[in-house]
Design a protein around this motif. Structure first.
Motif, PDB file in Angstrom:
ATOM      1  N   ASP A   1       7.222   4.985 -13.350  1.00 54.07           N
ATOM      2  CA  ASP A   1       7.123   3.917 -14.129  1.00 54.07           C
ATOM      3  C   ASP A   1       7.479   2.753 -13.754  1.00 54.07           C
ATOM      4  OD1 ASP A   1       6.448   5.374 -16.456  1.00 54.07           O
ATOM      5  OD2 ASP A   1       8.474   5.496 -17.538  1.00 54.07           O
ATOM      6  N   LEU A   2       8.545   2.735 -12.926  1.00 51.16           N
ATOM      7  CA  LEU A   2       8.929   1.367 -12.220  1.00 51.16           C
ATOM      8  C   LEU A   2       8.011   1.158 -10.936  1.00 51.16           C
ATOM      9  CD1 LEU A   2      12.664   0.886 -10.975  1.00 51.16           C
ATOM     10  CD2 LEU A   2      10.763   0.010  -9.587  1.00 51.16           C
ATOM     11  N   LEU A   3       7.537   2.034 -10.490  1.00 48.55           N
ATOM     12  CA  LEU A   3       6.390   1.668  -9.387  1.00 48.55           C
ATOM     13  C   LEU A   3       5.034   1.574  -9.883  1.00 48.55           C
ATOM     14  CD1 LEU A   3       7.004   4.858  -6.742  1.00 48.55           C
ATOM     15  CD2 LEU A   3       7.832   2.115  -6.268  1.00 48.55           C
ATOM     16  N   GLY A   4       4.820   1.947 -11.203  1.00 44.43           N
ATOM     17  CA  GLY A   4       3.713   1.604 -11.733  1.00 44.43           C
ATOM     18  C   GLY A   4       3.749   0.271 -12.233  1.00 44.43           C
ATOM     19  N   THR A   5       4.810  -0.358 -12.570  1.00 43.87           N
ATOM     20  CA  THR A   5       4.902  -1.807 -13.320  1.00 43.87           C
ATOM     21  C   THR A   5       4.911  -2.719 -11.916  1.00 43.87           C
ATOM     22  OG1 THR A   5       6.404  -1.081 -14.852  1.00 43.87           O
ATOM     23  CG2 THR A   5       6.333  -3.278 -14.336  1.00 43.87           C
ATOM     24  N   MET A   6       5.285  -2.267 -10.808  1.00 44.56           N
ATOM     25  CA  MET A   6       5.295  -3.182  -9.642  1.00 44.56           C
ATOM     26  C   MET A   6       3.704  -2.992  -9.149  1.00 44.56           C
ATOM     27  SD  MET A   6       8.498  -1.785  -7.200  1.00 44.56           S
ATOM     28  CE  MET A   6       7.934  -2.855  -5.836  1.00 44.56           C
ATOM     29  N   HIS A   7       3.017  -1.914  -9.485  1.00 44.46           N
ATOM     30  CA  HIS A   7       1.500  -2.067  -8.943  1.00 44.46           C
ATOM     31  C   HIS A   7       0.880  -2.782  -9.823  1.00 44.46           C
ATOM     32  CE1 HIS A   7      -2.276  -0.622  -7.476  1.00 44.46           C
ATOM     33  NE2 HIS A   7      -2.491  -0.025  -8.475  1.00 44.46           N
TER      34      HIS A   7
ATOM     35  N   ASP B   1       0.736  -1.226   0.003  1.00 45.99           N
ATOM     36  CA  ASP B   1      -0.014  -0.043  -0.042  1.00 45.99           C
ATOM     37  C   ASP B   1       1.052   1.222   0.129  1.00 45.99           C
ATOM     38  OD1 ASP B   1      -2.792   1.213   0.361  1.00 45.99           O
ATOM     39  OD2 ASP B   1      -1.698   1.832   2.316  1.00 45.99           O
ATOM     40  N   ALA B   2       1.907   1.271   0.887  1.00 47.83           N
ATOM     41  CA  ALA B   2       2.851   2.287   0.912  1.00 47.83           C
ATOM     42  C   ALA B   2       3.698   2.602  -0.631  1.00 47.83           C
ATOM     43  CB  ALA B   2       3.999   2.266   2.041  1.00 47.83           C
ATOM     44  N   LEU B   3       4.020   1.528  -1.071  1.00 49.60           N
ATOM     45  CA  LEU B   3       4.686   1.638  -2.443  1.00 49.60           C
ATOM     46  C   LEU B   3       3.544   2.324  -3.639  1.00 49.60           C
ATOM     47  CD1 LEU B   3       6.617  -1.696  -2.247  1.00 49.60           C
ATOM     48  CD2 LEU B   3       7.566   0.859  -2.781  1.00 49.60           C
ATOM     49  N   HIS B   4       2.210   1.780  -3.554  1.00 49.61           N
ATOM     50  CA  HIS B   4       1.153   2.157  -4.328  1.00 49.61           C
ATOM     51  C   HIS B   4       1.034   3.818  -3.936  1.00 49.61           C
ATOM     52  CE1 HIS B   4      -2.470   2.590  -6.377  1.00 49.61           C
ATOM     53  NE2 HIS B   4      -3.230   2.820  -5.383  1.00 49.61           N
ATOM     54  N   ARG B   5       0.915   4.241  -2.715  1.00 53.48           N
ATOM     55  CA  ARG B   5       0.810   5.599  -2.482  1.00 53.48           C
ATOM     56  C   ARG B   5       1.950   6.613  -3.042  1.00 53.48           C
ATOM     57  NH1 ARG B   5      -0.236   6.800   3.030  1.00 53.48           N
ATOM     58  NH2 ARG B   5       0.554   4.404   3.565  1.00 53.48           N
ATOM     59  N   LEU B   6       2.848   5.843  -2.721  1.00 49.78           N
ATOM     60  CA  LEU B   6       4.074   6.645  -3.104  1.00 49.78           C
ATOM     61  C   LEU B   6       4.102   6.754  -4.651  1.00 49.78           C
ATOM     62  CD1 LEU B   6       6.903   8.083  -2.321  1.00 49.78           C
ATOM     63  CD2 LEU B   6       7.946   5.733  -2.760  1.00 49.78           C
ATOM     64  N   ARG B   7       3.698   5.925  -5.318  1.00 48.78           N
ATOM     65  CA  ARG B   7       3.618   6.200  -6.656  1.00 48.78           C
ATOM     66  C   ARG B   7       2.537   7.108  -7.466  1.00 48.78           C
ATOM     67  NH1 ARG B   7      -0.275   4.811 -10.756  1.00 48.78           N
ATOM     68  NH2 ARG B   7      -1.532   3.620  -8.965  1.00 48.78           N
ATOM     69  N   ILE B   8       1.651   7.209  -6.642  1.00 49.84           N
ATOM     70  CA  ILE B   8       0.624   8.266  -6.652  1.00 49.84           C
ATOM     71  C   ILE B   8       1.089   9.656  -6.358  1.00 49.84           C
ATOM     72  CG2 ILE B   8      -1.733   9.182  -5.993  1.00 49.84           C
ATOM     73  CD1 ILE B   8      -2.709   6.600  -5.743  1.00 49.84           C
ATOM     74  N   ALA B   9       1.788   9.727  -5.501  1.00 53.74           N
ATOM     75  CA  ALA B   9       2.478  10.927  -4.861  1.00 53.74           C
ATOM     76  C   ALA B   9       3.448  11.440  -5.940  1.00 53.74           C
ATOM     77  CB  ALA B   9       3.061  10.758  -3.503  1.00 53.74           C
ATOM     78  N   ILE B  10       4.348  10.382  -6.512  1.00 56.68           N
ATOM     79  CA  ILE B  10       5.295  10.926  -7.357  1.00 56.68           C
ATOM     80  C   ILE B  10       4.681  11.442  -8.729  1.00 56.68           C
ATOM     81  CG2 ILE B  10       7.365   9.779  -8.860  1.00 56.68           C
ATOM     82  CD1 ILE B  10       7.870   8.389  -6.431  1.00 56.68           C
ATOM     83  N   LYS B  11       3.784  10.828  -9.131  1.00 59.25           N
ATOM     84  CA  LYS B  11       2.961  10.913 -10.383  1.00 59.25           C
ATOM     85  C   LYS B  11       2.543  12.427 -10.105  1.00 59.25           C
ATOM     86  CE  LYS B  11      -1.000   9.021 -10.691  1.00 59.25           C
ATOM     87  NZ  LYS B  11      -2.002   8.007 -10.715  1.00 59.25           N
ATOM     88  N   ARG B  12       1.801  12.651  -9.056  1.00 58.21           N
ATOM     89  CA  ARG B  12       1.456  14.183  -8.952  1.00 58.21           C
ATOM     90  C   ARG B  12       2.564  15.299  -8.825  1.00 58.21           C
ATOM     91  NH1 ARG B  12      -3.022  12.604  -4.227  1.00 58.21           N
ATOM     92  NH2 ARG B  12      -4.598  12.073  -5.654  1.00 58.21           N
TER      93      ARG B  12
END
Length: 293
Positions: free
Chosen positions: A230-236, A191-202
């Motif tokens: 991109d990396l965190l997105g692929t992980m998600h 969940d933290a990695l997913h939320r970090l992906r969103i924060a980085i995207k923003r």
């Protein structure tokens, strides 16, 4: 790309940059409605997110009620476009699994299910775009840009220089990234990695918005943030694919093998993420973004 002086008043910059995002959305909407191609749909979804970030960035410059209506409408568009995109990504991944090594009947059935789901999602998307056409959103945006909150504005000084405001707003986005980093260094914190992906995207969309203000190094800094996203997105995506396999495939050796394959890919990506944190620390990247403005 438009030109914008760093000393421009905030409200002037707000109108110009939101208008630029509005124009991009219109172009991509019209193209997606003509083709309904997977990449055109994805581009429209990204454009809607960029517009939402511009609206959030300049929200203190406009009446809240008008802005909330537009933001809600744009968010609905983003969600409407997202379902089919997720299915497309799943089909690409499972097709690659089906062509590597021995084909499993269960995987063929899953792909068949996804193909049928995509057809239904396409019908729903076409109906959704018809029932929520571009024209009302365009009209609302045009009206918003004509009513900046210039006087008695208690949220922000609309006449402050855009560059000063922009630096503060980059710091604001970096706070969200920094809060999640300690948890996201643990591979099991999905969940933290997913939320970090969103924060980085923003953060990325915010820095893209400020391209007319940025000096040298803008493209390089954007590339770093995009690589993280991109990396965190692929992980998600892999997390979603594993969940799909766990729920939809029967208990067989093929299912066990596929879940192990997904776990291995995710583990390798997390190792890349950890290496990237050492090579290009996110806090340093955020500070470089602020200084580039």
């Amino acid at each position: 790309m438009m030109r914008l002086e760093p000393t421009a008043p905030l409200w002037v910059a707000a109108r110009a940059l939101i208008a630029e995002r509005k124009c991009d959305l219109e172009q991509r909407w019209n193209r997606a409605e003509r083709t309904f191609d997977a990449e055109d749909i994805h581009d429209l979804r990204v454009s809607s997110r960029r517009l939402r970030e511009a609206l959030a960035f300049f929200s203190p410059c406009f009446p809240s009620k008008s802005l909330d209506r537009i933001s809600s409408r744009t968010k609905h568009l983003t969600r409407m476009l997202g379902t089919m995109r997720n299915t497309d990504e799943a089909m690409i991944f499972f097709r690659s699994c089906a062509t590597s090594g021995q084909r499993a009947p269960e995987l063929d059935r899953l792909l068949s299910q996804l193909e049928q789901e995509r057809k239904q999602e396409l019908k729903l998307l076409k109906a959704g775009l018809q029932s929520h056409p571009l024209a009302p959103l365009r009209e609302q945006l045009d009206a918003l840009l004509l009513e900046p909150d210039l006087f008695a504005n208690e949220r922000v000084d609309p006449f402050t220089q855009i560059v000063a405001f922009a630096r503060e707003m980059i710091v604001e986005r970096m706070k969200g990234v920094a809060e999640l980093l300690p948890l996201a260094t643990d591979e099991k914190q999905v969940d933290a990695l997913h939320r970090l992906r969103i924060a980085i995207k923003r953060l990325r969309y915010r820095y893209e918005l400020l391209a007319p203000l940025a000096g040298s190094g803008h493209a390089e800094l954007l590339a770093i943030v995009k690589a993280y996203q991109d990396l965190l997105g692929t992980m998600h995506d892999l997390d979603l694919f594993a969940e799909m396999v766990a729920k939809r495939l029967p208990e067989t050796s093929d299912k066990t093998r596929l879940l192990a394959e997904i776990a291995g890919l995710r583990h390798a990506l997390f190792a890349d993420f950890s290496a990237m944190l050492r090579r290009s620390p996110l806090p340093d990247t955020g500070e470089q973004m602020r200084r580039s403005l």
